[in-house]
Design a protein around this motif. Structure first.
Motif, PDB file in Angstrom:
ATOM      1  N   MET A   1     -22.044  83.388 -57.200  1.00 16.69           N
ATOM      2  CA  MET A   1     -22.323  81.781 -57.597  1.00 16.69           C
ATOM      3  C   MET A   1     -21.155  81.126 -57.456  1.00 16.69           C
ATOM      4  O   MET A   1     -21.037  79.918 -57.213  1.00 16.69           O
ATOM      5  N   LYS A   2     -20.094  81.697 -57.447  1.00 20.73           N
ATOM      6  CA  LYS A   2     -18.500  80.974 -57.550  1.00 20.73           C
ATOM      7  C   LYS A   2     -18.556  80.388 -56.127  1.00 20.73           C
ATOM      8  O   LYS A   2     -18.067  79.304 -56.021  1.00 20.73           O
ATOM      9  N   TYR A   3     -18.852  81.072 -55.248  1.00 21.14           N
ATOM     10  CA  TYR A   3     -18.700  80.432 -53.543  1.00 21.14           C
ATOM     11  C   TYR A   3     -19.673  79.249 -53.720  1.00 21.14           C
ATOM     12  O   TYR A   3     -19.205  78.189 -53.191  1.00 21.14           O
ATOM     13  N   MET A   4     -20.684  79.282 -54.126  1.00 24.59           N
ATOM     14  CA  MET A   4     -21.532  77.897 -54.035  1.00 24.59           C
ATOM     15  C   MET A   4     -21.226  76.964 -54.880  1.00 24.59           C
ATOM     16  O   MET A   4     -21.272  75.635 -54.378  1.00 24.59           O
ATOM     17  N   GLU A   5     -20.420  77.337 -56.016  1.00 25.91           N
ATOM     18  CA  GLU A   5     -19.882  76.357 -56.970  1.00 25.91           C
ATOM     19  C   GLU A   5     -18.868  75.512 -56.069  1.00 25.91           C
ATOM     20  O   GLU A   5     -18.721  74.345 -56.111  1.00 25.91           O
ATOM     21  N   ASP A   6     -18.037  76.292 -55.479  1.00 29.76           N
ATOM     22  CA  ASP A   6     -16.765  75.785 -54.515  1.00 29.76           C
ATOM     23  C   ASP A   6     -17.589  74.965 -53.443  1.00 29.76           C
ATOM     24  O   ASP A   6     -17.032  73.803 -53.068  1.00 29.76           O
ATOM     25  N   TRP A   7     -18.430  75.255 -52.800  1.00 31.50           N
ATOM     26  CA  TRP A   7     -18.970  74.821 -51.586  1.00 31.50           C
ATOM     27  C   TRP A   7     -19.671  73.547 -51.952  1.00 31.50           C
ATOM     28  O   TRP A   7     -19.579  72.423 -51.161  1.00 31.50           O
ATOM     29  N   ILE A   8     -20.375  73.368 -53.114  1.00 27.02           N
ATOM     30  CA  ILE A   8     -21.097  71.997 -53.412  1.00 27.02           C
ATOM     31  C   ILE A   8     -20.180  70.989 -53.856  1.00 27.02           C
ATOM     32  O   ILE A   8     -20.229  69.703 -54.021  1.00 27.02           O
ATOM     33  N   GLN A   9     -18.718  71.468 -54.413  1.00 24.68           N
ATOM     34  CA  GLN A   9     -17.936  70.692 -54.669  1.00 24.68           C
ATOM     35  C   GLN A   9     -16.965  69.794 -53.498  1.00 24.68           C
ATOM     36  O   GLN A   9     -16.661  68.871 -53.681  1.00 24.68           O
ATOM     37  N   SER A  10     -17.153  70.620 -52.397  1.00 21.63           N
ATOM     38  CA  SER A  10     -16.402  70.133 -51.340  1.00 21.63           C
ATOM     39  C   SER A  10     -17.440  69.705 -50.305  1.00 21.63           C
ATOM     40  O   SER A  10     -17.098  68.943 -49.246  1.00 21.63           O
ATOM     41  N   ASN A  11     -18.757  69.689 -50.226  1.00 16.67           N
ATOM     42  CA  ASN A  11     -19.837  69.135 -49.354  1.00 16.67           C
ATOM     43  C   ASN A  11     -21.130  68.522 -50.209  1.00 16.67           C
ATOM     44  O   ASN A  11     -21.370  68.973 -51.222  1.00 16.67           O
ATOM     45  N   ASP A  12     -21.377  67.287 -49.724  1.00 19.84           N
ATOM     46  CA  ASP A  12     -22.287  66.434 -50.510  1.00 19.84           C
ATOM     47  C   ASP A  12     -23.739  66.804 -49.901  1.00 19.84           C
ATOM     48  O   ASP A  12     -24.889  66.734 -50.506  1.00 19.84           O
ATOM     49  N   LYS A  13     -23.749  67.679 -48.668  1.00 17.94           N
ATOM     50  CA  LYS A  13     -24.949  68.045 -48.081  1.00 17.94           C
ATOM     51  C   LYS A  13     -24.809  69.568 -47.741  1.00 17.94           C
ATOM     52  O   LYS A  13     -23.873  69.729 -46.793  1.00 17.94           O
TER      53      LYS A  13
END
Length: 119
Positions: free
Chosen positions: A1-13
């Motif tokens: 989940m940590k990776y996904m949390e990081d990814w959505i903070q830096s990617n709008d899509k």
């Protein structure tokens, strides 16, 4: 989940998540579940867990590749017996790995209900 949390903070899509197993896909979906930016994100897993099947049924997960632990255990025991008793010298086998999606998820939910994995 940590990776996904990081990814959505830096990617709008994020168009899709393809995971090594159903638990990872479910975790990714949990991270974005209330975020409308990711409501159309596709999510794929592997294993055919009860959780994944229910997420597919709900329309939250796209698909999973079924890996039946029951079929695998049966094949392993049968193969071990044949090899240990000398009935066979080599066995090549395939338990099959069907794709489960919205079109056939109910069939697999029923299988897991019969086995007790889903109540």
């Amino acid at each position: 989940m940590k990776y996904m949390e990081d990814w959505i903070q830096s990617n709008d899509k994020i168009d899709a998540v393809i995971s090594m197993n159903d638990n990872m896909a479910a975790g990714a979906l949990e991270v974005v579940k209330d975020n409308p930016k990711f409501k159309n994100m596709l999510a794929y897993g592997v294993d055919g867990t009860a959780e994944a099947l229910l997420l597919i049924q709900e329309g939250r997960m796209t698909s999973t590749c079924m890996q039946s632990a029951y079929d695998l255990a049966t094949k392993l025991l049968d193969t071990s017996n044949k090899l240990l008793t000398g009935a066979e010298k080599q066995i090549d086998t395939d338990i099959g790995n069907p794709l489960v999606n919205k079109d056939n998820v109910q069939e697999y939910i029923e299988i897991l209900k019969k086995s007790g994995a889903i109540k």
